[in-house]
Design a protein around this motif. Structure first.
Motif, PDB file in Angstrom:
ATOM      1  N   ALA A 102       0.557  -1.208   0.199  1.00  0.00           N
ATOM      2  CA  ALA A 102      -0.114   0.183   0.051  1.00  0.00           C
ATOM      3  C   ALA A 102       0.695   1.430  -0.087  1.00  0.00           C
ATOM      4  CB  ALA A 102      -0.905  -0.035   1.277  1.00  0.00           C
ATOM      5  N   THR A 103       1.938   1.102   0.868  1.00  0.00           N
ATOM      6  CA  THR A 103       2.909   2.482   0.633  1.00  0.00           C
ATOM      7  C   THR A 103       3.372   2.447  -0.644  1.00  0.00           C
ATOM      8  OG1 THR A 103       3.376   1.822   3.123  1.00  0.00           O
ATOM      9  CG2 THR A 103       4.824   3.285   1.852  1.00  0.00           C
ATOM     10  N   ALA A 104       4.100   1.625  -1.289  1.00  0.00           N
ATOM     11  CA  ALA A 104       4.439   1.741  -2.692  1.00  0.00           C
ATOM     12  C   ALA A 104       3.308   2.294  -3.751  1.00  0.00           C
ATOM     13  CB  ALA A 104       4.827   0.230  -3.293  1.00  0.00           C
ATOM     14  N   PHE A 105       2.153   1.903  -3.615  1.00  0.00           N
ATOM     15  CA  PHE A 105       1.106   2.225  -4.513  1.00  0.00           C
ATOM     16  C   PHE A 105       0.833   3.937  -3.996  1.00  0.00           C
ATOM     17  CE2 PHE A 105      -0.234  -2.193  -5.171  1.00  0.00           C
ATOM     18  CZ  PHE A 105      -0.176  -1.984  -6.489  1.00  0.00           C
ATOM     19  N   LEU A 106       0.971   4.239  -2.825  1.00  0.00           N
ATOM     20  CA  LEU A 106       0.470   5.486  -2.447  1.00  0.00           C
ATOM     21  C   LEU A 106       1.769   6.424  -3.214  1.00  0.00           C
ATOM     22  CD1 LEU A 106      -0.499   5.352   1.124  1.00  0.00           C
ATOM     23  CD2 LEU A 106      -1.995   6.103  -1.012  1.00  0.00           C
ATOM     24  N   GLY A 107       2.938   5.843  -3.079  1.00  0.00           N
ATOM     25  CA  GLY A 107       4.142   6.549  -3.769  1.00  0.00           C
ATOM     26  C   GLY A 107       3.946   6.830  -5.190  1.00  0.00           C
ATOM     27  N   LEU A 108       3.371   5.764  -5.917  1.00  0.00           N
ATOM     28  CA  LEU A 108       3.168   5.992  -7.240  1.00  0.00           C
ATOM     29  C   LEU A 108       1.826   6.996  -7.632  1.00  0.00           C
ATOM     30  CD1 LEU A 108       3.108   2.179  -8.320  1.00  0.00           C
ATOM     31  CD2 LEU A 108       4.944   3.952  -8.859  1.00  0.00           C
ATOM     32  N   PHE A 109       0.803   6.769  -6.549  1.00  0.00           N
ATOM     33  CA  PHE A 109      -0.136   7.975  -6.834  1.00  0.00           C
ATOM     34  C   PHE A 109       0.543   9.267  -6.573  1.00  0.00           C
ATOM     35  CE2 PHE A 109      -3.538   4.421  -5.326  1.00  0.00           C
ATOM     36  CZ  PHE A 109      -3.539   4.159  -6.866  1.00  0.00           C
ATOM     37  N   PHE A 110       1.370   9.479  -5.764  1.00  0.00           N
ATOM     38  CA  PHE A 110       1.988  10.945  -5.367  1.00  0.00           C
ATOM     39  C   PHE A 110       2.572  11.093  -6.938  1.00  0.00           C
ATOM     40  CE2 PHE A 110       6.029  13.126  -4.581  1.00  0.00           C
ATOM     41  CZ  PHE A 110       5.482  14.249  -3.754  1.00  0.00           C
ATOM     42  N   LEU A 111       3.327  10.495  -7.285  1.00  0.00           N
ATOM     43  CA  LEU A 111       4.157  10.745  -8.680  1.00  0.00           C
ATOM     44  C   LEU A 111       3.085  11.279  -9.723  1.00  0.00           C
ATOM     45  CD1 LEU A 111       7.136   8.219  -8.893  1.00  0.00           C
ATOM     46  CD2 LEU A 111       7.180  10.665  -8.383  1.00  0.00           C
ATOM     47  N   ALA A 112       2.035  10.467  -9.804  1.00  0.00           N
ATOM     48  CA  ALA A 112       0.989  10.649 -10.914  1.00  0.00           C
ATOM     49  C   ALA A 112       0.337  12.209 -10.582  1.00  0.00           C
ATOM     50  CB  ALA A 112      -0.170   9.695 -10.729  1.00  0.00           C
ATOM     51  N   SER A 113      -0.038  12.459  -9.333  1.00  0.00           N
ATOM     52  CA  SER A 113      -0.616  13.747  -9.026  1.00  0.00           C
ATOM     53  C   SER A 113       0.371  14.970  -9.076  1.00  0.00           C
ATOM     54  CB  SER A 113      -0.902  13.758  -7.439  1.00  0.00           C
ATOM     55  OG  SER A 113       0.350  13.638  -6.754  1.00  0.00           O
ATOM     56  N   LEU A 115       2.422  14.855 -11.811  1.00  0.00           N
ATOM     57  CA  LEU A 115       2.358  15.167 -13.261  1.00  0.00           C
ATOM     58  C   LEU A 115       1.236  16.019 -13.409  1.00  0.00           C
ATOM     59  CD1 LEU A 115       3.251  11.422 -14.555  1.00  0.00           C
ATOM     60  CD2 LEU A 115       4.845  13.597 -14.634  1.00  0.00           C
ATOM     61  N   LEU A 116       0.117  15.606 -12.895  1.00  0.00           N
ATOM     62  CA  LEU A 116      -1.193  16.651 -12.698  1.00  0.00           C
ATOM     63  C   LEU A 116      -0.709  18.094 -12.511  1.00  0.00           C
ATOM     64  CD1 LEU A 116      -3.957  14.089 -11.571  1.00  0.00           C
ATOM     65  CD2 LEU A 116      -3.256  14.684 -14.083  1.00  0.00           C
ATOM     66  N   ALA A 117      -0.107  18.460 -11.500  1.00  0.00           N
ATOM     67  CA  ALA A 117       0.200  19.512 -10.870  1.00  0.00           C
ATOM     68  C   ALA A 117       1.239  20.316 -12.125  1.00  0.00           C
ATOM     69  CB  ALA A 117       0.851  19.398  -9.658  1.00  0.00           C
ATOM     70  N   CYS A 118       2.149  19.541 -12.611  1.00  0.00           N
ATOM     71  CA  CYS A 118       2.960  20.371 -13.758  1.00  0.00           C
ATOM     72  C   CYS A 118       2.128  20.654 -14.792  1.00  0.00           C
ATOM     73  CB  CYS A 118       3.938  19.394 -14.126  1.00  0.00           C
ATOM     74  SG  CYS A 118       5.459  18.879 -12.869  1.00  0.00           S
ATOM     75  N   ARG A 119       1.231  19.651 -15.220  1.00  0.00           N
ATOM     76  CA  ARG A 119       0.055  20.060 -16.616  1.00  0.00           C
ATOM     77  C   ARG A 119      -0.511  21.302 -15.991  1.00  0.00           C
ATOM     78  NH1 ARG A 119      -4.248  16.006 -18.390  1.00  0.00           N
ATOM     79  NH2 ARG A 119      -5.265  16.650 -16.455  1.00  0.00           N
ATOM     80  N   ASP A 120      -0.981  21.504 -14.940  1.00  0.00           N
ATOM     81  CA  ASP A 120      -1.898  22.476 -14.472  1.00  0.00           C
ATOM     82  C   ASP A 120      -0.993  23.919 -14.653  1.00  0.00           C
ATOM     83  OD1 ASP A 120      -3.179  24.678 -13.047  1.00  0.00           O
ATOM     84  OD2 ASP A 120      -4.307  23.036 -11.819  1.00  0.00           O
ATOM     85  N   LEU A 121       0.131  23.843 -14.075  1.00  0.00           N
ATOM     86  CA  LEU A 121       1.201  24.933 -14.169  1.00  0.00           C
ATOM     87  C   LEU A 121       1.112  25.367 -15.716  1.00  0.00           C
ATOM     88  CD1 LEU A 121       3.733  23.943 -11.001  1.00  0.00           C
ATOM     89  CD2 LEU A 121       1.812  25.967 -11.205  1.00  0.00           C
ATOM     90  N   PHE A 122       1.633  24.428 -16.367  1.00  0.00           N
ATOM     91  CA  PHE A 122       1.848  24.572 -17.888  1.00  0.00           C
ATOM     92  C   PHE A 122       0.726  25.361 -18.398  1.00  0.00           C
ATOM     93  CE2 PHE A 122       4.939  20.638 -18.469  1.00  0.00           C
ATOM     94  CZ  PHE A 122       5.938  21.645 -18.076  1.00  0.00           C
ATOM     95  N   SER A 123      -0.603  24.937 -17.976  1.00  0.00           N
ATOM     96  CA  SER A 123      -1.712  25.672 -18.611  1.00  0.00           C
ATOM     97  C   SER A 123      -1.832  27.006 -18.028  1.00  0.00           C
ATOM     98  CB  SER A 123      -3.148  24.900 -18.191  1.00  0.00           C
ATOM     99  OG  SER A 123      -3.302  24.991 -16.665  1.00  0.00           O
ATOM    100  N   GLN A 124      -1.235  27.489 -16.948  1.00  0.00           N
ATOM    101  CA  GLN A 124      -1.215  28.744 -16.425  1.00  0.00           C
ATOM    102  C   GLN A 124      -0.088  29.520 -17.253  1.00  0.00           C
ATOM    103  OE1 GLN A 124      -1.438  29.197 -12.122  1.00  0.00           O
ATOM    104  NE2 GLN A 124      -2.056  27.123 -11.899  1.00  0.00           N
ATOM    105  N   GLY A 125       0.647  28.934 -17.905  1.00  0.00           N
ATOM    106  CA  GLY A 125       1.897  29.530 -18.679  1.00  0.00           C
ATOM    107  C   GLY A 125       3.013  29.488 -17.798  1.00  0.00           C
ATOM    108  N   VAL A 126       3.243  28.742 -16.783  1.00  0.00           N
ATOM    109  CA  VAL A 126       4.432  28.582 -15.825  1.00  0.00           C
ATOM    110  C   VAL A 126       5.412  27.649 -16.402  1.00  0.00           C
ATOM    111  CG1 VAL A 126       5.278  28.367 -13.584  1.00  0.00           C
ATOM    112  CG2 VAL A 126       3.197  29.361 -13.786  1.00  0.00           C
ATOM    113  N   THR A 141      10.774  19.656  -7.654  1.00  0.00           N
ATOM    114  CA  THR A 141       9.979  18.523  -7.896  1.00  0.00           C
ATOM    115  C   THR A 141      10.679  17.509  -8.518  1.00  0.00           C
ATOM    116  OG1 THR A 141       8.085  19.893  -8.074  1.00  0.00           O
ATOM    117  CG2 THR A 141       7.879  17.703  -8.887  1.00  0.00           C
ATOM    118  N   ALA A 142      11.411  17.824  -9.626  1.00  0.00           N
ATOM    119  CA  ALA A 142      12.422  16.797 -10.334  1.00  0.00           C
ATOM    120  C   ALA A 142      13.501  16.014  -9.253  1.00  0.00           C
ATOM    121  CB  ALA A 142      13.219  17.416 -11.452  1.00  0.00           C
ATOM    122  N   PHE A 143      14.141  16.848  -8.344  1.00  0.00           N
ATOM    123  CA  PHE A 143      15.080  16.437  -7.558  1.00  0.00           C
ATOM    124  C   PHE A 143      14.519  15.320  -6.528  1.00  0.00           C
ATOM    125  CE2 PHE A 143      18.219  19.396  -8.889  1.00  0.00           C
ATOM    126  CZ  PHE A 143      19.203  18.632  -9.157  1.00  0.00           C
TER     127      PHE A 143
END
Length: 207
Positions: A102-113, A115-126, A141-143
């Motif tokens: 379950a801990t490993a799956f939550l880590g994967l969900f964190f990475l997916a979220s 990516l969603l945050a990066c897409r949101d920032l791209f849409s803001q022009g950041v 975020t990358a490090f």
């Protein structure tokens, strides 16, 4: 009573259980490694704080909702890993395996979220190059993601190692599993805390 038994000295008392007062060598190594990571992230924070100290906001940046969700998910993963350690200390191998997975799956969900945050920032022009605050977010975020990948690999090794454990097994394999889980928990908790600190700083820098 025969004289040989009457004159024999009393049997020596059983030694009291020994408790480790000092960390083991692997624990010391992990502490040294985490100290080096703390120095690295601290240096990165100081560098960006110096760059952004007098720089006005070029644009309004809205913190993506996915970052709040990702922070909650990563915090929950620390709790599931604590539950896994609780289970293995009591020899509950099945529960231990489930909580680590379950801990490993939550880590994967964190990475997916993330990516969603990066897409949101791209849409803001950041973008990375056009905005120093956006640059700080993407670099941090990358490090952090690189270190999270290392933690995920360690969790997968824990799950794989737990496949050879059974309920009511002898103590030695369980002790090794506890020690490994303890080391990885040190690293994973560092990853969780470092993200919460970085997220708080990023929130502060855009307000």
């Amino acid at each position: 009573i025969p004289e040989s038994f009457a004159d024999s000295p009393p049997a020596p008392a059983s030694p009291a259980p020994r408790y480790r007062l000092w960390p083991s060598l692997p624990q010391l190594g992990m502490v040294a490694f985490l100290a080096s990571l703390t120095f690295f992230f601290g240096s990165l924070i100081i560098a960006y704080a110096w760059v952004l100290r007098d720089r006005p906001l070029d644009m309004t940046i809205h913190i993506p909702a996915a970052l709040w969700w990702s922070s909650a998910i990563l915090t929950a993963s620390a709790l599931t890993l604590a539950a896994a350690r609780y289970a293995i200390r009591r020899g509950r191998v099945g529960a231990y395996r489930q909580w680590v997975a379950a801990t490993a799956f939550l880590g994967l969900f964190f990475l997916a979220s993330q990516l969603l945050a990066c897409r949101d920032l791209f849409s803001q022009g950041v973008f990375v190059t056009a905005n120093p605050r956006g640059n700080a977010f993407y670099i941090f975020t990358a490090f952090h993601a690189l270190h999270l990948f290392g933690g995920l690999g360690a969790l997968i090794l824990l799950v794989r190692g737990s496949l050879g454990l059974v309920e009511h097994q002898e103590e030695q394999p369980l002790r090794r599993a506890r020690n490994r889980a303890g080391l990885i928990a040190m690293y994973w908790n560092f990853v969780v805390v470092s993200w919460l600190v970085l997220f708080a700083l990023l929130w502060f820098w855009v307000h």
